[in-house]
Design a protein around this motif. Structure first.
Motif, mmCIF file in Angstrom:
data_model
loop_
_atom_site.group_PDB
_atom_site.id
_atom_site.type_symbol
_atom_site.label_atom_id
_atom_site.label_comp_id
_atom_site.label_asym_id
_atom_site.label_seq_id
_atom_site.Cartn_x
_atom_site.Cartn_y
_atom_site.Cartn_z
ATOM 1 N N ALA A 1 0.846 -1.203 0.000
ATOM 2 C CA ALA A 1 0.000 0.000 0.000
ATOM 3 C C ALA A 1 0.874 1.244 0.000
ATOM 4 N N PRO A 2 0.512 2.252 -0.780
ATOM 5 C CA PRO A 2 1.303 3.485 -0.762
ATOM 6 C C PRO A 2 1.149 4.198 0.588
ATOM 7 N N LEU A 3 2.249 4.743 1.080
ATOM 8 C CA LEU A 3 2.232 5.495 2.328
ATOM 9 C C LEU A 3 2.040 6.973 2.011
ATOM 10 N N PHE A 4 1.581 7.737 3.000
ATOM 11 C CA PHE A 4 1.402 9.172 2.796
ATOM 12 C C PHE A 4 1.895 9.918 4.022
ATOM 13 N N LYS A 5 2.252 11.186 3.805
ATOM 14 C CA LYS A 5 2.735 12.038 4.892
ATOM 15 C C LYS A 5 2.369 13.480 4.568
ATOM 16 N N GLY A 6 1.402 14.010 5.307
ATOM 17 C CA GLY A 6 1.014 15.402 5.128
ATOM 18 C C GLY A 6 1.934 16.322 5.910
ATOM 19 N N ARG A 7 2.055 17.541 5.443
ATOM 20 C CA ARG A 7 2.846 18.544 6.163
ATOM 21 C C ARG A 7 2.016 19.141 7.288
ATOM 22 N N MET A 8 2.680 19.787 8.204
ATOM 23 C CA MET A 8 2.022 20.436 9.327
ATOM 24 C C MET A 8 0.977 21.433 8.825
ATOM 25 N N ASN A 9 -0.213 21.385 9.410
ATOM 26 C CA ASN A 9 -1.338 22.275 9.098
ATOM 27 C C ASN A 9 -1.894 22.089 7.691
ATOM 28 N N GLU A 10 -1.494 21.035 7.000
ATOM 29 C CA GLU A 10 -1.922 20.805 5.631
ATOM 30 C C GLU A 10 -3.187 19.949 5.600
ATOM 31 N N GLU A 11 -4.151 20.385 4.823
ATOM 32 C CA GLU A 11 -5.332 19.556 4.552
ATOM 33 C C GLU A 11 -4.965 18.674 3.372
ATOM 34 N N ILE A 12 -5.053 17.359 3.586
ATOM 35 C CA ILE A 12 -4.719 16.430 2.510
ATOM 36 C C ILE A 12 -5.868 15.457 2.291
ATOM 37 N N THR A 13 -5.953 14.970 1.074
ATOM 38 C CA THR A 13 -6.940 13.951 0.732
ATOM 39 C C THR A 13 -6.181 12.724 0.246
ATOM 40 N N VAL A 14 -6.512 11.582 0.833
ATOM 41 C CA VAL A 14 -5.832 10.323 0.519
ATOM 42 C C VAL A 14 -6.879 9.312 0.062
ATOM 43 N N THR A 15 -6.627 8.675 -1.064
ATOM 44 C CA THR A 15 -7.510 7.625 -1.564
ATOM 45 C C THR A 15 -6.932 6.270 -1.170
ATOM 46 N N PHE A 16 -7.786 5.421 -0.616
ATOM 47 C CA PHE A 16 -7.386 4.094 -0.155
ATOM 48 C C PHE A 16 -7.946 3.052 -1.125
ATOM 49 N N ASP A 17 -7.073 2.512 -1.972
ATOM 50 C CA ASP A 17 -7.499 1.544 -2.984
ATOM 51 C C ASP A 17 -7.314 0.095 -2.544
ATOM 52 N N ARG A 18 -6.378 -0.144 -1.657
ATOM 53 C CA ARG A 18 -6.039 -1.514 -1.257
ATOM 54 C C ARG A 18 -6.762 -1.872 0.040
ATOM 55 N N PRO A 19 -7.503 -2.994 0.075
ATOM 56 C CA PRO A 19 -8.162 -3.416 1.310
ATOM 57 C C PRO A 19 -7.150 -3.705 2.419
ATOM 58 N N GLY A 20 -7.568 -3.492 3.638
ATOM 59 C CA GLY A 20 -6.720 -3.783 4.791
ATOM 60 C C GLY A 20 -6.913 -2.762 5.889
ATOM 61 N N ILE A 21 -6.049 -2.842 6.875
ATOM 62 C CA ILE A 21 -6.095 -1.958 8.032
ATOM 63 C C ILE A 21 -4.911 -1.007 7.961
ATOM 64 N N TYR A 22 -5.187 0.265 8.195
ATOM 65 C CA TYR A 22 -4.176 1.314 8.127
ATOM 66 C C TYR A 22 -4.145 2.065 9.458
ATOM 67 N N GLY A 23 -2.954 2.250 9.992
ATOM 68 C CA GLY A 23 -2.772 3.101 11.158
ATOM 69 C C GLY A 23 -2.370 4.489 10.702
ATOM 70 N N ILE A 24 -2.937 5.500 11.361
ATOM 71 C CA ILE A 24 -2.666 6.902 11.034
ATOM 72 C C ILE A 24 -2.147 7.588 12.294
ATOM 73 N N GLN A 25 -1.232 8.517 12.117
ATOM 74 C CA GLN A 25 -0.718 9.273 13.252
ATOM 75 C C GLN A 25 -0.567 10.743 12.907
ATOM 76 N N CYS A 26 -0.616 11.574 13.940
ATOM 77 C CA CYS A 26 -0.158 12.957 13.863
ATOM 78 C C CYS A 26 1.247 12.889 14.453
ATOM 79 N N LYS A 27 2.258 13.101 13.640
ATOM 80 C CA LYS A 27 3.644 12.883 14.074
ATOM 81 C C LYS A 27 3.998 13.660 15.349
ATOM 82 N N PRO A 28 3.689 14.960 15.458
ATOM 83 C CA PRO A 28 4.093 15.658 16.684
ATOM 84 C C PRO A 28 3.317 15.221 17.931
ATOM 85 N N HIS A 29 2.159 14.603 17.774
ATOM 86 C CA HIS A 29 1.331 14.217 18.932
ATOM 87 C C HIS A 29 1.127 12.704 19.035
#
Length: 151
Positions: free
Chosen positions: A77-105
């Motif tokens: 699955a492709p990984l993604f990384k948004g910049r601080m304060n950035e609104e991003i849109t990510v499309t999830f094409d591959r089935p499975g479970i994804y963990g998401i984090q806010c890096k500073p928190h």
């Protein structure tokens, strides 16, 4: 008139079977300093979506980002990384479970879980995702999210 209605219905059905982009949904996840579940949260923190759906991560409060947790992503699955304060849109094409984090928190437990698809395909990397190592607060929040899956 009747034939054209049938033709349109047939095209819509064919599109549904192919899972075309016209059927994909966009969901919003807010990045918050304070939400219903406490301090430093994604809201909602647990989502179930269909393959091809997108998540729009909106920095409702400044100082946040959204990014993948590599140890909690399906293989390939492709990984993604948004910049601080950035609104991003990510499309999830591959089935499975994804963990998401806010890096500073991340250490404060600002994490989320996205389940893409249904059945066995959605759970293909469940044990891998559960086994990932996290700071204490993130681990506790993920444990609650996994319990929320009902698996």
């Amino acid at each position: 008139m009747r034939n054209s209605t049938r033709a349109i219905a047939g095209l819509l059905m064919a599109g549904a079977m192919l899972g075309g982009p016209a059927l994909a949904a966009e969901h919003e996840v807010r990045m918050l300093d304070r939400g219903e579940a406490g301090m430093m949260v994604f809201e909602p923190s647990l989502l179930r979506i269909a393959p091809g759906d997108s998540l729009r991560f909106r920095a409702s409060n400044p100082g946040h980002n959204a990014e993948s947790i590599p140890a909690m992503a399906p293989e390939g699955a492709p990984l993604f990384k948004g910049r601080m304060n950035e609104e991003i849109t990510v499309t999830f094409d591959r089935p499975g479970i994804y963990g998401i984090q806010c890096k500073p928190h991340y250490g404060m437990g600002m994490v989320g879980l996205v389940v893409v698809g249904e059945g066995e395909a959605a759970r293909a990397n469940l044990e891998q995702a559960r086994a990932a190592s996290h700071p204490t607060r993130a681990r506790e929040r993920f444990q609650r999210m996994f319990q929320g899956l009902g698996d």
